[in-house]
Structures are given as C-alpha cells and as structure tokens.
Design an enzyme around this catalytic site. Structure first.
Site, PDB file in Angstrom:
ATOM      1  N   GLY A  35       0.736  -1.150  -0.643  1.00  0.00           N
ATOM      2  CA  GLY A  35      -0.137  -0.270   0.510  1.00  0.00           C
ATOM      3  C   GLY A  35       0.870   1.214   0.066  1.00  0.00           C
ATOM      4  O   GLY A  35       2.097   0.842  -0.214  1.00  0.00           O
ATOM      5  N   MET A  37       1.856   2.865   2.641  1.00  0.00           N
ATOM      6  CA  MET A  37       2.700   2.999   3.573  1.00  0.00           C
ATOM      7  C   MET A  37       4.704   1.685   3.610  1.00  0.00           C
ATOM      8  O   MET A  37       4.276   2.325   4.689  1.00  0.00           O
ATOM      9  CB  MET A  37       2.541   3.196   4.630  1.00  0.00           C
ATOM     10  CG  MET A  37       1.102   4.578   4.892  1.00  0.00           C
ATOM     11  SD  MET A  37       2.125   5.792   5.714  1.00  0.00           S
ATOM     12  CE  MET A  37       3.209   5.681   6.788  1.00  0.00           C
ATOM     13  N   GLY A  38       3.915   1.007   2.621  1.00  0.00           N
ATOM     14  CA  GLY A  38       4.102  -0.217   3.547  1.00  0.00           C
ATOM     15  C   GLY A  38       4.156  -1.168   2.691  1.00  0.00           C
ATOM     16  O   GLY A  38       2.430  -1.249   1.853  1.00  0.00           O
ATOM     17  N   VAL A  40       2.020  -5.293   3.300  1.00  0.00           N
ATOM     18  CA  VAL A  40       1.191  -6.154   4.210  1.00  0.00           C
ATOM     19  C   VAL A  40       1.003  -7.567   3.800  1.00  0.00           C
ATOM     20  O   VAL A  40       0.794  -8.066   3.135  1.00  0.00           O
ATOM     21  CB  VAL A  40      -0.350  -5.328   3.787  1.00  0.00           C
ATOM     22  CG1 VAL A  40      -2.048  -6.150   5.130  1.00  0.00           C
ATOM     23  CG2 VAL A  40      -0.659  -4.247   3.760  1.00  0.00           C
ATOM     24  N   LYS A  55       0.538  -4.455   8.339  1.00  0.00           N
ATOM     25  CA  LYS A  55       1.117  -3.573   7.786  1.00  0.00           C
ATOM     26  C   LYS A  55       2.169  -2.823   8.574  1.00  0.00           C
ATOM     27  O   LYS A  55       2.058  -2.136   9.408  1.00  0.00           O
ATOM     28  CB  LYS A  55       0.335  -1.900   7.585  1.00  0.00           C
ATOM     29  CG  LYS A  55       0.379  -1.285   6.483  1.00  0.00           C
ATOM     30  CD  LYS A  55      -0.701  -0.032   6.197  1.00  0.00           C
ATOM     31  CE  LYS A  55      -0.182   0.702   4.639  1.00  0.00           C
ATOM     32  NZ  LYS A  55      -1.539   0.847   5.009  1.00  0.00           N
ATOM     33  N   ASP A 147      -7.289   8.883  -0.585  1.00  0.00           N
ATOM     34  CA  ASP A 147      -6.858   7.890  -0.878  1.00  0.00           C
ATOM     35  C   ASP A 147      -7.406   7.432  -1.993  1.00  0.00           C
ATOM     36  O   ASP A 147      -8.252   6.209  -1.840  1.00  0.00           O
ATOM     37  CB  ASP A 147      -5.841   7.637  -0.911  1.00  0.00           C
ATOM     38  CG  ASP A 147      -4.351   7.220  -2.177  1.00  0.00           C
ATOM     39  OD1 ASP A 147      -4.981   7.692  -3.168  1.00  0.00           O
ATOM     40  OD2 ASP A 147      -3.627   6.015  -2.028  1.00  0.00           O
TER      41      ASP A 147
END
Length: 327
Positions: A35, A37-38, A40, A55, A147
């Site tokens: 995603g 942010m990083g 999952v 996550k 988003d």
C-alpha cells in the site's frame, strides 16, 4: 523474523523486506500486497488464534521520523473509526526494530477487480452508496482519507464494502487529541495552521465546510499546496494542493464510473494527459461509453454531478451522495 530484501520498480528508491517467520506473537503466513505506507502481510495472532493483517513500513525508512509519524497517523485515523464499512485496527506494535499495525483481515477482492469483471449499474450504485456511508462517518469525525480509489476499496465475500488504507489521511487536531492515549511509535506532529488550506479550497470561505475549522487542522506532513493522492482519482482542485470532502466525492465518482463503464473516465496515454483531462475534459456519459450495459439517465446525471469540475457543483458531502446512490 527473517526476510529477503527486494526492490519494486525502477522508479522506486525503497526496498521492501519479504518477511517470514514470527514477529512479536504473530506468525507471518504470506504477503497480501503493498500500500501507500509499506507492505501488508497475512498473519496469525498466536495468542488469540485469529488471522490478522500486519502493515509494516519499508526497512529503509523504519527509523525515519516522518514515516513513523505517518504510520501513527494512520493508526489514529483507524482507531477513531467504528464503522462496518471501514477496516478495523486492533493494535499498533513495535518489535525487533519494526513498527507495524495489526488490522482486521479483509477477505474479498478489490473494487478494481470487481469493475474489471463487470457489474450491473444497480450493483455499482449499491457499492458506491456503501462506500459513501463509510466515508460520511469518517468525515463526521474529522478524518479525510485522501486516497479514495478502487484499489483501496474491498468487496467482501458477503458483498460488503470495506474502506482500506488511511496512510494518507488528514486528521483534525481534536481527532489526534482523542486518540493520544494509544501507544505511539513516534511523537505526533505539531499542529500546523499553514497546512489548513489543503482541506478547504482557497476559493471557499473557511467556514463553508461545517466542522472543518482551519484552526483545528492537523499537519499532514506535506508542504502547503503539495498534491496528495492518486492522480487518476484526484479532483481538479487537488492539483493545486487543496482538498475537502467534495474532493472525495469526485474520487468516488471516478470509482462509480469505473464500475458502471469498466474503465476510468479520464485515463489517457500517460499521466500528464490524464491530469490534463481531469482539469479540462468532460467525461463521456456512461450510457454512451458503454451502451451495451443499458445504463439509465439517472446514472449519467449522478456521475456528472460527482465529477463536476467546480467543488460547489458536486454533492455537498458523502451523506448526500449515499442517499442519491441508494435512491
């Protein structure tokens, strides 16, 4: 915990660790995806015996204060919400030098895949109404997702919608205050009034959006006027760094078009052409873009209002959009 490092895409400067084994009391079963942010992962909580989603930040930025704060902000946003249409946050933890979120594992398929396979216009309206209802709850609590796109929306095996990935969310300062008792992986950012304009377009009075007090807004870790989001779903005003609830109405309008037609309304040969189309072009009405689907005029009208260039010409909020979609 073990992991092999790999890089994704020649444009990316971030490398992600493919994690396996255990972290804290969670057994990693496999990777689910990546995603904003990083990455999952699917995991088992070995204390409670349930499957969860973890996550994690990329290894390269694990010690970066801004990325840590973004992870905390996502946790604060998710923890403030209690809605069946929004993924549930169970915890935020730190182990072996890694910070991670522990979340509800959502089984289903992304709305982008639902759109690719094709759905009836009636079902498309049901799905959009569900998303709008969930986002109305978030907006009422002072949280902008920022988003919204079909890849961040899941449809469960039972047909329920789930809004995922609050990694780019913007929170009012009072939301941060309400969630300040949670365990933090990094200190929350200082409130920054210079970023208030990213919530309410400068062409609108500050009090034109009830509940969105410019003095109560929280820093979003971006510079004032910076674009945030996924270009194909961003409203025209977002390209000037301004966003509010009506910008999310626009993004959900793009998702609606994607569902009823099978493609996004402004996709062009490259990103720059797509951005120009969002600014300048009116989308082809769904009934003309996909005549074989028997789309009625009311869907054309709904799409046209959600995708209006001027924020004031769109639905005022998600509650209104949900009601019109369900009508």
């Amino acid at each position: 915990m073990t992991g092999a490092i790999r890089c994704r895409g020649f444009q990316s400067r971030l490398c992600f660790a493919s994690v396996s084994g255990d972290i804290s009391h969670y057994r990693i079963l496999g990777q689910l995806g990546r995603g904003a942010m990083g990455e999952v992962y699917r995991a088992v909580d070995q204390r409670l015996g349930r499957e969860v989603a973890l996550k994690m930040l990329p290894r390269e930025v694990e010690g970066d204060a801004d990325w840590q704060t973004r992870l905390l902000r996502e946790a604060q946003a998710a923890s403030a919400l209690n809605h069946p249409g929004i993924v549930t946050l169970y915890d935020i933890e730190h182990d072996e030098g890694r910070s991670f979120l522990v979340m509800e594992l959502v089984s289903g398929e992304p709305m982008s895949e639902v759109a690719r396979k094709g759905v009836t216009w009636e079902r498309a309206l049901e799905l959009v109404a569900g998303v709008a209802d969930a986002l109305a709850a978030a907006h009422a609590l002072g949280i902008l997702h920022r988003d919204i796109k079909s890849d961040n929306l899941m449809v469960t095996a039972r047909g329920q919608v789930k809004v995922l990935d609050f990694g780019l969310a913007k929170l009012r300062a009072d939301v941060v205050s309400r969630t300040s008792q949670m365990q933090a992986v990094a200190p929350p950012p200082e409130a920054d009034d210079s970023l208030a304009d990213t919530l309410v377009p400068r062409t609108q009075p500050a009090d034109s959006q009830p509940g969105w007090d410019r003095k109560a807004l929280r820093s979003d870790l971006t510079q004032a006027g910076q674009m945030v989001g996924t270009p194909a779903y961003m409203a025209p005003e977002c390209y000037e760094g301004h966003t509010d609830v009506r910008s999310e109405v626009f993004a959900l309008g793009v998702v609606l078009y994607e569902l009823v037609v099978g493609k996004r309304p402004f996709d062009r040969e490259n990103a720059f052409a797509t951005m120009a189309a969002i600014q300048l072009d009116d989308p082809e009405p769904p009934s003309k873009a996909a005549p074989e689907r028997g789309i009625p005029p009311k869907v054309d009208q709904l799409v046209a209002k959600t995708l209006a260039k001027a924020p004031a010409e769109r639905f005022a909020d998600m509650t209104e959009l949900a009601a019109r979609s369900a009508a």
